[in-house]
Write an enzyme that holds these catalytic residues in place. Structure first.
Site, PDB file in Angstrom:
ATOM      1  N   LYS A  14       0.857  -1.189   0.000  1.00 55.98           N
ATOM      2  CA  LYS A  14       0.000   0.000   0.000  1.00 55.98           C
ATOM      3  C   LYS A  14       0.889   1.233   0.000  1.00 55.98           C
ATOM      4  O   LYS A  14       2.032   1.196   0.471  1.00 55.98           O
ATOM      5  CB  LYS A  14      -0.898   0.013   1.238  1.00 55.98           C
ATOM      6  CG  LYS A  14      -2.175   0.820   1.071  1.00 55.98           C
ATOM      7  CD  LYS A  14      -3.199   0.077   0.228  1.00 55.98           C
ATOM      8  CE  LYS A  14      -4.527   0.822   0.189  1.00 55.98           C
ATOM      9  NZ  LYS A  14      -5.560   0.055  -0.531  1.00 55.98           N
ATOM     10  N   GLY A  24     -20.027   7.117   3.912  1.00 59.77           N
ATOM     11  CA  GLY A  24     -19.016   7.428   2.911  1.00 59.77           C
ATOM     12  C   GLY A  24     -19.561   7.315   1.503  1.00 59.77           C
ATOM     13  O   GLY A  24     -19.966   6.241   1.070  1.00 59.77           O
ATOM     14  N   GLY A  33     -17.849   8.173  -1.391  1.00 61.15           N
ATOM     15  CA  GLY A  33     -16.814   8.244  -2.413  1.00 61.15           C
ATOM     16  C   GLY A  33     -17.231   7.412  -3.605  1.00 61.15           C
ATOM     17  O   GLY A  33     -18.405   7.037  -3.743  1.00 61.15           O
ATOM     18  N   VAL A  38     -16.766   4.250  -4.465  1.00 62.75           N
ATOM     19  CA  VAL A  38     -17.346   2.939  -4.178  1.00 62.75           C
ATOM     20  C   VAL A  38     -18.670   3.080  -3.446  1.00 62.75           C
ATOM     21  O   VAL A  38     -19.661   2.405  -3.779  1.00 62.75           O
ATOM     22  CB  VAL A  38     -16.367   2.079  -3.351  1.00 62.75           C
ATOM     23  CG1 VAL A  38     -17.000   0.724  -3.034  1.00 62.75           C
ATOM     24  CG2 VAL A  38     -15.064   1.875  -4.107  1.00 62.75           C
TER      25      VAL A  38
END
Length: 349
Positions: free
Chosen positions: A78, A178, A180, A182
């Site tokens: 990552k 959330g 965003g 996705v």
């Protein structure tokens, strides 16, 4: 620009700095036992370097488990850039990060994650060949968000069938934290099934748009886990399920796209003790890395590969939930044990 950080739990960890562009970031390679480490690049505001380091270490470890769960010949890695992607992102910073990725000579492949886009990946690809999630090219996989959301949606229906007795989501209240890329696609899938949405995001305009498009109810980002719902879907940052939030939950099932939703093992046990079904995040949200893997592995028939691997993930999730029920334990523990057993067999072989 790469300063190595000693870390006993990971193969390689680097602090990435570039004075000219102002870049400050991190790259963590957790494991390359199964293949090159793969995992996205995210950009977000952190409270400081230590928080960013903790995040990249946890996320890279999670990618090892996610790639193993998806049956991909990839390890886990990552990268993060410290800063607000809305105001601090520059081409110079992205190019500098691309040079850092190139310096690792293929031991780490990066792709799009929170705060990044296919256009940003194109900038990185100008400096490094080890970049996936590009919008064009022979093996381009593009934005992974729709595939990630599809996998989460599939998992949510599997969980609903076991927990509620039916995969039908019509009328089910789903609280999505959330909005965003996705989270938004997940809302689209859920709304199409007739689910009633409650949404939260730090960007007010995004919440208002969801209210207009999906007829969603609104909640504050730090209150969304407390709302009365059938399902809580964390799709923002990790660690949302912890000693403080678990006792406050009013949903009886959790399935979302966020990575590292559990703050620790105690959170998994606390959810199980409350009778709240938790669907392991790295199994539910594996669609994105499956999509990116087609680019890394140079897969010719991307749609077929993605469809087959998503179907495999669904079977894995069913098996995990069934085993957890038999053992009267959290699915999180069963998922970890399943993946670790597979990794041990691979090392032995």
């Amino acid at each position: 620009m790469l300063t190595r950080i000693d870390c006993s739990t990971h193969e390689e960890v680097y602090r990435v700095t570039d004075r000219e562009s102002g870049l400050e970031g991190l790259i963590a390679i957790h494991s390359t036992q199964a293949g090159p480490a793969a995992g996205g690049l995210r950009m977000r505001v952190y409270r400081g370097f230590d928080e960013a380091l903790a995040d990249v270490l946890a996320l890279s470890r999670g990618m090892t488990y996610k790639n193993a769960a998806a049956g991909l010949p990839l390890g886990g890695g990552k990268a993060v850039i410290l800063g607000d992607p809305r105001t601090d992102k520059t081409e110079a910073k992205l190019r500098a990060m691309g040079r850092a990725v190139a310096a690792l000579e293929g031991r780490y492949w990066t792709a799009e994650d929170m705060g990044m886009s296919p256009e940003d990946m194109k900038v990185l690809a100008g400096e490094a060949e080890f970049v996936a999630g590009l919008a064009d090219g022979r093996f381009a996989s593009g934005d992974p968000s729709p595939i990630t959301a599809q996998g989460v949606f599939n998992a949510l229906k599997i969980g609903a069938a076991r927990h509620f007795g039916s995969a039908d989501l019509k009328g089910r209240r789903v609280a999505v934290q959330g909005l965003g890329h996705v989270g938004w696609y997940l809302c689209d899938y859920l709304a199409g099934e007739g689910a009633q949405l409650i949404v939260a995001d730090t960007v007010a305009a995004r919440v208002e748009e969801a209210q207009a498009k999906f007829g969603a109810e609104l909640a504050a980002p730090d209150e969304i886990h407390r709302v009365a719902a059938d399902v809580f879907a964390p799709c923002a940052i990790g660690g949302i399920l912890n000693g403080q939030t678990v006792p406050e939950l009013r949903a009886s099932m959790i399935c979302g796209a966020a990575n590292n939703q559990l703050a620790d093992d105690a959170a998994a046990d606390a959810l199980h003790a409350r009778g709240i079904l938790y669907l392991p995040d790295y199994v539910a949200n594996g669609g994105g890395i499956i999509n990116a893997a087609t680019e890394i592995l140079r897969i010719e028939n991307r749609p077929r590969f993605v469809a087959e691997r998503l179907a495999q993930l669904e079977q894995t999730m069913r098996g995990i939930l069934a085993a957890a029920a038999r053992q009267d334990t959290s699915p999180a523990h069963v998922a970890d044990a399943t993946v670790e057993q597979g990794m041990a067999l691979r090392r032995a072989g």
